[in-house]
Design an enzyme around this catalytic site. Structure first.
Site, short mmCIF file in Angstrom:
data_model
loop_
_atom_site.label_atom_id
_atom_site.label_comp_id
_atom_site.label_asym_id
_atom_site.label_seq_id
_atom_site.Cartn_x
_atom_site.Cartn_y
_atom_site.Cartn_z
CG ASP A 1 -1.89 -1.19 1.20
OD1 ASP A 1 -2.21 -1.67 0.11
OD2 ASP A 1 -2.27 -1.65 2.29
CE LYS B 1 2.33 -2.39 -4.36
NZ LYS B 1 2.10 -2.01 -2.95
N GLY C 1 -4.63 -4.16 -3.86
CA GLY C 1 -5.61 -3.10 -4.13
C GLY C 1 -4.81 -1.87 -4.49
CG HIS C 2 -2.01 -1.90 -7.01
ND1 HIS C 2 -1.07 -2.42 -7.86
CD2 HIS C 2 -1.75 -2.48 -5.80
CE1 HIS C 2 -0.29 -3.28 -7.21
NE2 HIS C 2 -0.71 -3.33 -5.97
CD GLN D 1 0.72 -8.83 -2.73
OE1 GLN D 1 1.41 -9.48 -3.49
NE2 GLN D 1 -0.52 -8.50 -3.02
P1 GDP Z 1 -0.77 0.42 -3.57
O1 GDP Z 1 -1.38 -0.86 -3.11
O2 GDP Z 1 0.70 0.45 -3.33
O3 GDP Z 1 -1.12 0.79 -4.99
O4 GDP Z 1 -1.38 1.56 -2.63
P2 GDP Z 1 -2.94 1.70 -2.16
O5 GDP Z 1 -3.73 2.19 -3.31
O6 GDP Z 1 -3.40 0.47 -1.48
O7 GDP Z 1 -2.79 2.77 -1.02
C1 GDP Z 1 -2.28 4.04 -1.26
C2 GDP Z 1 -3.36 5.09 -0.85
O8 GDP Z 1 -2.76 6.35 -0.73
C3 GDP Z 1 -4.44 5.24 -1.90
O9 GDP Z 1 -5.63 5.59 -1.25
C4 GDP Z 1 -3.93 6.40 -2.74
O10 GDP Z 1 -4.98 7.11 -3.39
C5 GDP Z 1 -3.28 7.26 -1.69
N1 GDP Z 1 -2.11 8.04 -2.13
C6 GDP Z 1 -1.16 7.71 -3.04
N2 GDP Z 1 -0.19 8.64 -3.06
C7 GDP Z 1 -0.53 9.58 -2.15
C8 GDP Z 1 0.09 10.78 -1.69
O11 GDP Z 1 1.18 11.17 -2.10
N3 GDP Z 1 -0.57 11.47 -0.71
C9 GDP Z 1 -1.76 11.06 -0.20
N4 GDP Z 1 -2.32 11.80 0.76
N5 GDP Z 1 -2.37 9.93 -0.62
C10 GDP Z 1 -1.76 9.20 -1.56
P1 IMO Z 2 -0.94 -4.14 -2.29
O1 IMO Z 2 -0.48 -4.67 -3.63
C1 IMO Z 2 -1.02 -4.64 2.05
C2 IMO Z 2 -1.06 -8.76 3.56
C3 IMO Z 2 -2.31 -9.25 4.26
C4 IMO Z 2 -1.70 -10.25 5.21
C5 IMO Z 2 -0.58 -10.88 4.39
C6 IMO Z 2 -0.95 -12.19 3.72
O2 IMO Z 2 -2.23 -3.41 -2.35
O3 IMO Z 2 0.15 -3.36 -1.63
P2 IMO Z 2 -2.47 -12.83 1.64
O4 IMO Z 2 -3.91 -12.59 1.38
O5 IMO Z 2 -1.54 -12.27 0.62
O6 IMO Z 2 -2.16 -14.28 1.91
O7 IMO Z 2 -2.17 -12.06 3.03
O8 IMO Z 2 -0.24 -9.93 3.40
N1 IMO Z 2 -1.28 -8.21 2.18
C7 IMO Z 2 -1.22 -6.91 1.89
N2 IMO Z 2 -1.04 -5.83 2.68
N3 IMO Z 2 -1.12 -4.49 0.71
C8 IMO Z 2 -1.28 -5.56 -0.09
O9 IMO Z 2 -1.26 -5.47 -1.45
C9 IMO Z 2 -1.37 -6.84 0.48
N4 IMO Z 2 -1.54 -8.09 0.00
C10 IMO Z 2 -1.47 -8.92 1.05
O10 IMO Z 2 -2.95 -8.19 4.93
O11 IMO Z 2 -1.11 -9.58 6.31
MG MG Z 3 -2.92 -1.54 -1.84
#
Ligand code: GDP
Ligand code: IMO
Ligand code: MG
Length: 423
Positions: free
Chosen positions: A13, A16, A40-41, A221
């Site tokens: 998270d 990416k 979840g991107h 991840q």
């Molecule tokens: P990913 O899994 O690495 O793609 O990241 P996620 O989407 O799960 O989580 C990143 C969260 O931070 C999302 O809600 C984005 O919209 C938000 N986000 C990304 N970059 C920034 C930033 O620079 N500032 C803020 N405030 N939010 C951001």
């Molecule tokens: P993105 O790509 C954050 C965590 C789960 C759990 C562990 C194992 O959005 O960054 P799994 O379902 O993979 O067997 O769970 O990994 N986990 C993540 N945490 N971002 C993710 O993906 C994750 N994908 C799995 O919460 O601790």
């Molecule tokens: Mg994510």
């Protein structure tokens, strides 16, 4: 010819999806190489927000080729829902999305097994996303898996055999479940999948490289969730590190150029497992609120803490990171002081390397830096950066021995600043 890899350096998270979308115009191909719908991107642009789970984050930028590689595990029913929602919102993808025949299928019984294993672990559960990731990779490695290519040939019999095997295991665990609805949707997903380009993606990607095309590999991840180098056993079941791009797409290591390592200005984690810099106080709560730190898919509360430079140095090492991307520094815009963990204390001894086991007895050693107390969310150039922020990034670069090339100051595509100054 060029292959660059973008991956998370923390516990996922990091942002990416946002940065892959920003970088996509510079590439011809975007490819996912591991993980599955546990990801979840999030992407935001033109007032719209999208969350992608199995589909690469290059899907919104023109007619780039997007590949789901052999290292990915795919749930047809979740894929169908994701793809249909994108098409409905005016983003056609059938022509642009290519799926490896060697990617493994997540079966309905894999999801049930995930839940059953977690229930059996009780208090020591991993806190998985419940998407069947572990059981699917287990079947892959134990040579029992079904692959996307299997749907093209005698599929019903193969599915029935795999399901029967899983049912035996579930019986031995005394786990009660109802598969009816799950299986119905899954079968619809299989039919839907047949409409896509199911390809030998290792040939395709290497041929594209021979033609001079460039590829961006999108990690899912983060390094601290890597099955080999993460906080085992509280990890996911794939190699999230750079090497995963080679095995998950069929690329030789000599093809890899830049390795973009992405990190938040603080740190978060979802699910169970150690987190040395976790904050249980008001500051942790403030970071969660300001950063909207709730799971992109599950809505689960993310645990929050200070940036951990010990873990980051380790992540940079195992990935061979060449440049860093700093996310969400805007969340700290109002802070008077900001902490960074520069070492750990283990049994009273200070260490600056990432130890074998961080499950117990690891105490962070912090340095405190002055905050910049400036709203940075509307900034568009590094020339506008406040002095304290420049000092903060110089400190991070020195600690991590790697330049920070991009700074993200908000969730929108436009809130992204490239740094050009010599570092
Ligand atoms: P990913 O899994 O690495 O793609 O990241 P996620 O989407 O799960 O989580 C990143 C969260 O931070 C999302 O809600 C984005 O919209 C938000 N986000 C990304 N970059 C920034 C930033 O620079 N500032 C803020 N405030 N939010 C951001
Ligand atoms: P993105 O790509 C954050 C965590 C789960 C759990 C562990 C194992 O959005 O960054 P799994 O379902 O993979 O067997 O769970 O990994 N986990 C993540 N945490 N971002 C993710 O993906 C994750 N994908 C799995 O919460 O601790
Ligand atoms: Mg994510």
């Amino acid at each position: 010819m060029k292959v660059d890899v973008l991956l998370g350096l923390q516990w996922g998270d990091e942002g990416k999806g946002k940065v892959v979308d920003v970088l996509t115009p510079r590439y011809d191909v975007v490819a996912r190489f591991q993980g599955g719908p546990n990801a979840g991107h999030t992407l935001e642009f033109e007032g719209q927000k999208y969350v992608l789970r199995s589909i690469p984050s290059g899907i919104f930028q023109g007619d780039k080729v997007n590949i789901i590689g052999n290292g990915v595990v795919l749930d047809p029913s979740l894929f169908k829902a994701e793809a249909e929602a994108l098409e409905a919102s005016g983003h056609p993808l059938k022509e642009r999305l290519h799926i490896s025949k060697k990617a493994h299928l997540i079966l309905p019984t894999h999801r049930i097994l995930d839940a059953a294993y977690e229930a059996a672990k009780g208090a020591s559960k991993v806190g998985t996303t419940g998407k069947g990731i572990g059981p699917t990779y287990t079947d892959k490695v134990s040579r029992n898996g079904l692959r996307v290519g299997d749907i093209l040939n005698n599929f019903e019999a193969k599915y029935a055999a795999a399901k029967a095997r899983h049912e035996q295991i579930l019986k031995s665990l005394n786990y009660e479940y109802d598969i009816t609805e799950l299986e119905k949707q899954w079968m619809e997903g299989i039919e839907y999948l047949r409409q896509f380009n199911l390809v030998d993606s290792e040939h395709e990607i290497n041929n594209l490289l021979k033609e001079g095309k460039s590829v961006l590999c999108e990690g899912a991840q983060g390094t601290m969730l890597d099955v080999d180098f993460g906080s085992y056993p509280f990890v996911t079941s794939s190699n999230t590190i750079c090497a995963g791009a080679c095995t998950g797409l069929g690329l030789g290591p000599n093809k890899i150029g830049e390795v973009y390592g992405i990190m938040k200005a603080y740190c978060t984690r979802v699910g169970s497992g150690p987190f040395p810099t976790e904050l249980f106080d008001e500051t942790g709560k403030t970071i969660r609120d300001l950063g909207h730190e709730y799971g992109a898919v599950t809505g689960r509360e993310r645990r929050c803490g200070w940036i951990d430079l010990v873990a980051l140095r380790y992540s940079i090492m195992v990935n061979g990171v060449t440049q860093l991307i700093l996310m969400k520094s805007d969340v700290l815009d109002g802070f008077d002081t900001i902490k960074a963990c520069v070492a750990y204390k283990v049994n009273g001894e200070e260490i600056d390397y990432f130890p074998y086991d961080i499950n117990e007895g690891v105490e962070p050693v912090y340095v405190e830096l002055p905050g910049w107390k400036t709203d940075m969310t509307k900034m568009t150039s590094e020339d506008e950066f406040p002095e304290e922020f420049n000092a903060y990034i110089s400190f991070l670069e020195e600690q991590l021995g790697t330049p920070i090339k991009i700074v993200s100051v908000g969730p929108d595509r436009a809130q992204t600043i490239e740094r050009y100054t010599e570092q």
